[in-house]
Design an enzyme around this catalytic site. Sequence first.
Site, mmCIF file in Angstrom:
data_model
loop_
_atom_site.group_PDB
_atom_site.id
_atom_site.type_symbol
_atom_site.label_atom_id
_atom_site.label_comp_id
_atom_site.label_asym_id
_atom_site.label_seq_id
_atom_site.Cartn_x
_atom_site.Cartn_y
_atom_site.Cartn_z
ATOM 1 N N CYS A 381 1.474 2.753 8.922
ATOM 2 C CA CYS A 381 2.151 2.122 9.608
ATOM 3 C C CYS A 381 3.529 2.752 10.136
ATOM 4 O O CYS A 381 3.594 3.378 10.933
ATOM 5 C CB CYS A 381 2.555 0.572 8.830
ATOM 6 N N HIS A 511 -3.153 -0.487 7.861
ATOM 7 C CA HIS A 511 -3.017 -0.757 6.405
ATOM 8 C C HIS A 511 -4.113 -0.445 5.799
ATOM 9 O O HIS A 511 -4.965 -1.189 5.258
ATOM 10 C CB HIS A 511 -2.146 -1.801 5.881
ATOM 11 N N GLU A 513 -4.982 0.705 3.010
ATOM 12 C CA GLU A 513 -5.014 0.612 1.303
ATOM 13 C C GLU A 513 -5.511 -0.766 1.154
ATOM 14 O O GLU A 513 -6.136 -1.005 0.068
ATOM 15 C CB GLU A 513 -3.723 0.946 0.922
#
Length: 546
Positions: A381, A511, A513
């Site tokens: 990001c 994102h 993750e």
Amino acid sequence: MAKHIFVTGGVVSSLGKGITAASLGHLLKSRGYKVTMQKADPYLNVDPGTMSPFQHGEVFVTDDGHEGDLDLGHYERFIDESLSRESNFTAGSIYQSLISRERRGDFLGGTVQVIPHMTNAIKDRLARIADQSGADIVITEIGGTIGDIESLPFIEAARQFKMSKPLGDVVFVHVTLVPYIAAAHEVKTKPTQHSVKELRSIGVQPDFIVCRSDHDITDKVREKIALFCDVKVEKVLSCIDQSSIYQVPLALYDQKFDEKVLEALGLPIPRIDQRDWKLFVQKMEQLSGDVDIAVVGKYVSLPDAYLSIIEALGHAGVFHDRKVNVHLVDGETLKEDGVEKILGSMDGILVPGGFGIRAFEGKIAAVNYARTKKIPFLGICLGLHAAVCEFARNVVGMDNANSAEFAGEVDYELLYPVIDLMPEQEDISDKGGTMRLGAYPCKVRDKTLALSAYGEPLIYERHRHRYEVNNIFRERLQQAGLVISGISPDERLIEMIELGDHPWFVASQGHPEFKSRPTRPHPLFREFVRASAALRDTRDAAQSKK
């Protein structure tokens, strides 16, 4: 009809209610039940989206674009299910909906009260997630600590909810602290007794008590808690500190927690399948090597601000038989003359998401070091924004290239806003819930590091941002060597970038993750750690020759 489990906490906050709830969810799913999870937070923010990570840790984003509590990340990682906006609600969101309805005249001029209106609204949310998910079992964690005034409406709603259901359809699990007093050389049960007394005073009798402690909970202690809290001794569980949160489900399984809960709910106890989870935990305990990863951010004094990133790195590390040592580096203190000292020993550099100009120049310095020194790099990001700004400044020659997000905060005219506000964001004034949120498709281009990682040409990643790479500068950036490896299906938005003359340098606007799982690490994290481990091996081999 779905069965419901409510998880409450007593004595102190941060006990691990979320991990306990997630562990139970994991065990029940491993027995073949369809499980979903929910967090009810008593604060007045509508959601945590506008809160500083210092206040609340990371903001977890679901596929459908909800900004939620970080415990949703634990839930997803433990039960391996994608949750939705129904999985998290706050007192603020309940009040907002009630006031909106009152303004429309929905209550026919009546007085709007906590009971029954707020409690009814909470009960509606409890029932709605069951209906929409089709789950066999719904686990709802009630935030806060028993005794807090803020959580009272939620406890009352749960009490009413249980009363409206057939006997055996609702179970209460109370997680409480059993502290060790060093001077007395023993653990003390009195805080637990008082917590359960407080819970019972508002009409809720816990069916199970999970005792959190950093010392062993003996049978004698459990018997004492059972006696004074009116709970059968076999339903008082010990949950002592583990070296990893992923060991908690196994510790609770050893005490037959899931079997006892299913028995209380009147459900069959199918055979459990935990082979993949046990293998993951076994590998995690026997890692043969290390790898050092620097996470250059601005909220580094609170690791929970980067919780999903840290967990995703750990998942990838286990996959590669490596212990990932995460070094949280404050971008504000990372000056040009100190970069070598701080990052020189790192095997990989990761720049995470965030907002605001603070620490941004330090992140750019980290990107520059990773690019020029050929250190594996992953940008997420704002990390992608930093990578594009660094490339524009130092490769393309765009002096002071920066993000338009910081146009009013720099002391120079921003001639090269290589990162700019998305057109659809220009007229938005409200900050909460108005960013580009949730899962969006991305076309992954051929012959790229991204495609070799994902292995498929169309992927979906969750987003949380307002700014994008400015298309005005796209051609110049590409001509100078920036590889656009991921793009929106309409080719309007740049989703991923990388470098062709680098061992491994990738940045994503999304994102990744949030989608990593213990037994299934995210492809970008998996390949980032692989590249970092390869650099570590090269360095170790060179050192051994000296």
